[in-house]
Design an enzyme around this catalytic site. Structure first.
Site, PDB file in Angstrom:
ATOM      1  N   SER A 113       1.608   0.418  -1.262  1.00 23.01           N
ATOM      2  CA  SER A 113       1.639   1.687  -0.552  1.00 23.01           C
ATOM      3  C   SER A 113       0.712   1.648   0.647  1.00 23.01           C
ATOM      4  O   SER A 113      -0.115   0.751   0.786  1.00 23.01           O
ATOM      5  CB  SER A 113       1.207   2.819  -1.489  1.00 23.01           C
ATOM      6  OG  SER A 113      -0.156   2.673  -1.829  1.00 23.01           O
ATOM      7  N   CYS A 114       0.861   2.635   1.498  1.00 23.34           N
ATOM      8  CA  CYS A 114      -0.011   2.710   2.675  1.00 23.34           C
ATOM      9  C   CYS A 114      -1.412   3.120   2.261  1.00 23.34           C
ATOM     10  O   CYS A 114      -2.384   2.794   2.916  1.00 23.34           O
ATOM     11  CB  CYS A 114       0.563   3.719   3.673  1.00 23.34           C
ATOM     12  SG  CYS A 114      -0.251   3.704   5.281  1.00 23.34           S
TER      13      CYS A 114
END
Length: 270
Positions: A113-114
């Site tokens: 994920s970011c």
């Protein structure tokens, strides 16, 4: 903490110098994860001191054989949310075809994920780690004996000046395992592996390292249930934070009979 980012962090430590204990402030180098995504896919997570992320990513791409020229990048920059811990890279299609095997071989990242900021990553790691138990204590002068024992067992360093070492000891401070390697992570993995495969790891209480203490080394020690880490060099700020949270003893030796304790001082008898 520096205004330019988490390049260093001031920590209060216990300094034992010349038989006297006192509280002093020490600067520890910053350490945070950097996620590099290439063509929309996670490529690698590296631990680094924050700053110059674009250059870091570009240099890594050159070293990995992903690019031969700056012109091979279509774009390179921070992710759309401007997270300094995430770099997004788009390779020009014609270059991407040439290095497809490299990208597919290395595209294995668990944190996809970011939101891969330092705090989130540490929190994820804590879920699989158990805080160290209390009970073991060691007299401070014996710590220096253990550090000397590490040096005495190093076969390659005197010849090459290019190796790292890791030594694991039991509660009598007898050596359970020792390993030396060009990589500090490798040395620790080997030492833990020896103790583990010989079914001696449950007797281990202390780890002595020739290198600085990074977060990865604290993580490996915590998984091996080693409550005490002594090193020749300072821990990173993230390693110190992890050591404190996991109730571990982290210390490094200075000149002569100096010892600096960043956490877990109750295990040391002064």
């Amino acid at each position: 903490m520096n205004d330019a980012g988490n390049n260093s962090l001031s920590y209060q430590v216990i300094s034992y110098e010349g038989g006297v204990c006192r509280n002093i402030s020490q600067e520890l180098i910053g350490e945070e994860p950097l996620l590099i995504r290439i063509d929309g896919k996670p490529y690698v997570v590296v631990m680094r001191t924050p700053g110059e992320e674009l250059f870091h990513a570009a240099g890594l791409c050159l070293g990995e054989g992903i690019v031969d020229s700056p012109d091979d990048f279509n774009t390179i920059g921070y992710c759309k949310d401007m997270d300094p811990n995430v770099i997004d890279i788009m390779i020009k299609p014609e270059r991407g075809e040439k290095v497809r095997d490299i990208l597919e071989r290395r595209s294995y990242v668990s944190q996809t994920s970011c939101g891969i900021c330092g705090k989130q990553m540490v929190n994820d790691i804590y879920q699989v780690l158990t805080p160290a138990e209390n009970g073991f204590q060691v007299e401070i002068h014996r710590i220096f004996d253990c550090v000397n024992k590490l040096s005495e067992n190093q076969k390659y360093y005197d010849k090459t000046r290019g190796s790292h070492a890791a030594m694991i000891l039991d509660n009598k401070l007898d050596m359970i395992s020792f390993a030396e390697d060009v990589g500090r992570h490798n040395a620790l993995d080997k030492a833990i592996g020896k103790a583990f495969m010989n079914r001696k790891l449950q007797e281990a209480v202390m780890l002595v390292l020739s290198s600085r203490i990074s977060y990865e080394l604290v993580q490996k020690a915590a998984r091996a249930r080693l409550p005490v880490i002594i090193s020749h060099s300072r821990p990173t700020a993230l390693a110190a934070e992890m050591g404190q949270t996991l109730n571990m003893t982290l210390a490094w030796v200075g000149k002569g009979s100096d010892l600096m304790l960043v956490s877990g001082e109750k295990r040391i008898i002064f």
